[in-house]
Write a protein that holds these residues in place. Structure first.
Motif, mmCIF file in Angstrom:
data_model
loop_
_atom_site.group_PDB
_atom_site.id
_atom_site.type_symbol
_atom_site.label_atom_id
_atom_site.label_comp_id
_atom_site.label_asym_id
_atom_site.label_seq_id
_atom_site.Cartn_x
_atom_site.Cartn_y
_atom_site.Cartn_z
ATOM 1 N N GLY A 125 61.207 52.685 26.535
ATOM 2 C CA GLY A 125 61.044 51.290 26.216
ATOM 3 C C GLY A 125 62.365 50.602 25.825
ATOM 4 O O GLY A 125 62.923 49.500 26.271
ATOM 5 N N SER A 126 63.320 51.363 24.892
ATOM 6 C CA SER A 126 64.491 50.781 24.398
ATOM 7 C C SER A 126 65.779 50.900 25.639
ATOM 8 O O SER A 126 66.263 49.724 25.864
ATOM 9 C CB SER A 126 65.280 51.532 23.492
ATOM 10 N N VAL A 145 62.427 49.792 41.132
ATOM 11 C CA VAL A 145 62.388 50.609 39.979
ATOM 12 C C VAL A 145 62.166 51.997 40.722
ATOM 13 O O VAL A 145 60.925 52.498 41.329
ATOM 14 C CB VAL A 145 61.100 50.204 39.160
ATOM 15 N N GLN A 146 63.121 52.860 40.506
ATOM 16 C CA GLN A 146 63.017 54.298 40.895
ATOM 17 C C GLN A 146 62.199 55.316 39.644
ATOM 18 O O GLN A 146 62.209 54.734 38.371
ATOM 19 C CB GLN A 146 64.177 54.741 41.331
ATOM 20 N N GLY A 151 58.371 57.542 31.672
ATOM 21 C CA GLY A 151 59.532 57.235 31.048
ATOM 22 C C GLY A 151 60.163 55.922 31.348
ATOM 23 O O GLY A 151 59.496 54.798 31.105
ATOM 24 N N VAL A 152 61.549 55.675 31.406
ATOM 25 C CA VAL A 152 61.971 54.509 31.606
ATOM 26 C C VAL A 152 61.588 53.825 32.689
ATOM 27 O O VAL A 152 61.294 52.284 32.662
ATOM 28 C CB VAL A 152 63.699 54.661 31.824
ATOM 29 N N GLY A 153 61.181 54.549 33.904
ATOM 30 C CA GLY A 153 60.721 53.648 35.026
ATOM 31 C C GLY A 153 59.470 52.892 34.871
ATOM 32 O O GLY A 153 59.296 51.794 35.219
ATOM 33 N N ALA A 216 67.487 55.473 39.226
ATOM 34 C CA ALA A 216 67.405 56.820 38.476
ATOM 35 C C ALA A 216 67.598 57.998 39.196
ATOM 36 O O ALA A 216 67.746 59.102 38.554
ATOM 37 C CB ALA A 216 65.807 56.828 37.908
ATOM 38 N N ILE A 217 67.591 58.009 40.327
ATOM 39 C CA ILE A 217 67.680 58.978 41.468
ATOM 40 C C ILE A 217 69.276 59.229 41.471
ATOM 41 O O ILE A 217 69.681 60.465 41.500
ATOM 42 C CB ILE A 217 67.030 58.826 42.520
ATOM 43 N N GLY A 218 70.120 58.478 41.913
ATOM 44 C CA GLY A 218 71.676 58.721 42.260
ATOM 45 C C GLY A 218 71.711 59.631 43.441
ATOM 46 O O GLY A 218 70.902 59.526 44.313
#
Length: 322
Positions: A125-126, A145-146, A151-153, A216-218
């Motif tokens: 969330g943060s 959004v990956q 989690g973050v996604g 998120a993948i890079g």
């Protein structure tokens, strides 16, 4: 007290339960009795040696924990004692029955939020709130959004529309995770386990472009997305390396298209993330950010928890309970 010690770099088996002294607070510090510990993806990278450790092994492992303050050191308000808080470290100390941290790193947990829910939402969330603030959405953008199911996604997928995304396209790595991303708010979903998934994104866009990529993948995939981004306005926020490497993009890749890339890492970035923790917990308490919990395991099963994260099978947070 019981703690999980990372004995060296390697597989989950390097996480070993040991007895350690109960920590005592120094000046400016407090001690919590731990109730819930999130097992985080970056922790698995530290354990495996892909990311450098902040201090040499052996060490009591762990970034975050939620628990109740039992003792405070000199200069810390005694009113903290008895409060339930979330705490964060620089990568060590939280896989334990008690944790000592600087009082400044403690965030009060709202009364109506369980320790498990607070632990599950704290990092995702943060980080998501900080990414959305950096993206500066205006209400008309298409965002990608990956790794959107957990989690973050997952937090990004839940919050993107509220923060100005007009269309949310999400990627995930299994049918179950694709369904979860759609349930969380994605308008379209793509299976990123297919190496040619950017071609599927092109089909979905149908001639339109992506304004914001939450990367998120890079790796090499990031470069494949550049021609699908909005010229002059497109921006990529790079915050994860699920591929094992950061985005493989040069300055000329960006300059020629009029795009921007924001690197979301380093001490200044982490300070912004820390400042967003209270808002993440408030949202979870209010029901506007849903904590996703995959499993809760005993502290002694830390190795099994890491193994579950390594396989990417988890459908939410994996938590440890002392």
């Amino acid at each position: 007290m019981r703690a999980i010690v990372m004995t060296g770099v390697g597989g989950p088996e390097v996480l070993v339960a040991q007895e350690r002294p109960v920590p005592r607070p120094g000046a400016g510090e407090l001690v919590i009795r731990v109730e819930a510990i999130p097992v985080l993806f970056p922790e698995t990278k530290l354990r495996s040696g892909e990311f450098p450790l902040p201090v040499p092994a052996p060490l009591v492992f762990g970034f975050e924990a939620v628990g109740t303050v039992t003792e405070v050191g000199a200069g810390v308000d005694t009113g903290w004692i008895g409060q339930r808080v979330a705490v964060a470290t620089m990568g060590f100390g939280t896989y334990a029955e008690s944790v000592c941290v600087p009082a400044a790193s403690a965030t009060p947990v709202p009364e109506q939020l369980s320790a498990d829910a607070a632990a599950a939402v704290l990092m995702g969330g943060s980080v998501a709130l900080t990414l959305l603030a950096a993206a500066g959405l205006t209400g008309s953008e298409t965002v990608l959004v990956q790794a959107a199911a957990t989690g973050v996604g997952a937090a990004l997928t839940q919050l993107a529309a509220e923060h100005g995304a007009a269309r949310v396209i999400a990627t995930a790595g299994s049918p179950a995770k694709l369904a979860q991303a759609r349930k969380l708010g994605a308008d379209e979903v793509i299976d990123h386990s297919d190496p040619d998934w950017p071609a599927r994104l092109r089909e979905i866009l149908g001639g339109a472009t992506v304004d914001v990529v939450f990367d998120a993948i890079g790796g090499t995939t990031s470069a494949a997305l550049l021609d699908l981004m909005t010229p002059l306005r497109g921006r990529m926020l790079s915050y994860g390396f699920l591929s094992g490497a950061p985005a493989q993009i040069t300055a000329m890749d960006l300059i020629g298209r009029g795009l921007t890339l924001t690197g979301c890492a380093g001490p200044n970035w982490l300070a912004e993330v820390a400042s967003a923790r209270p808002a993440a917990l408030r949202r979870a308490a209010a029901g506007t950010l849903i904590p996703l919990i995959d499993s809760v395991l005993p502290l002694s099963d830390a190795a099994a928890a890491h193994a579950r994260i390594d396989t990417r099978a988890a459908m939410g947070a994996v938590l440890l309970r002392p």
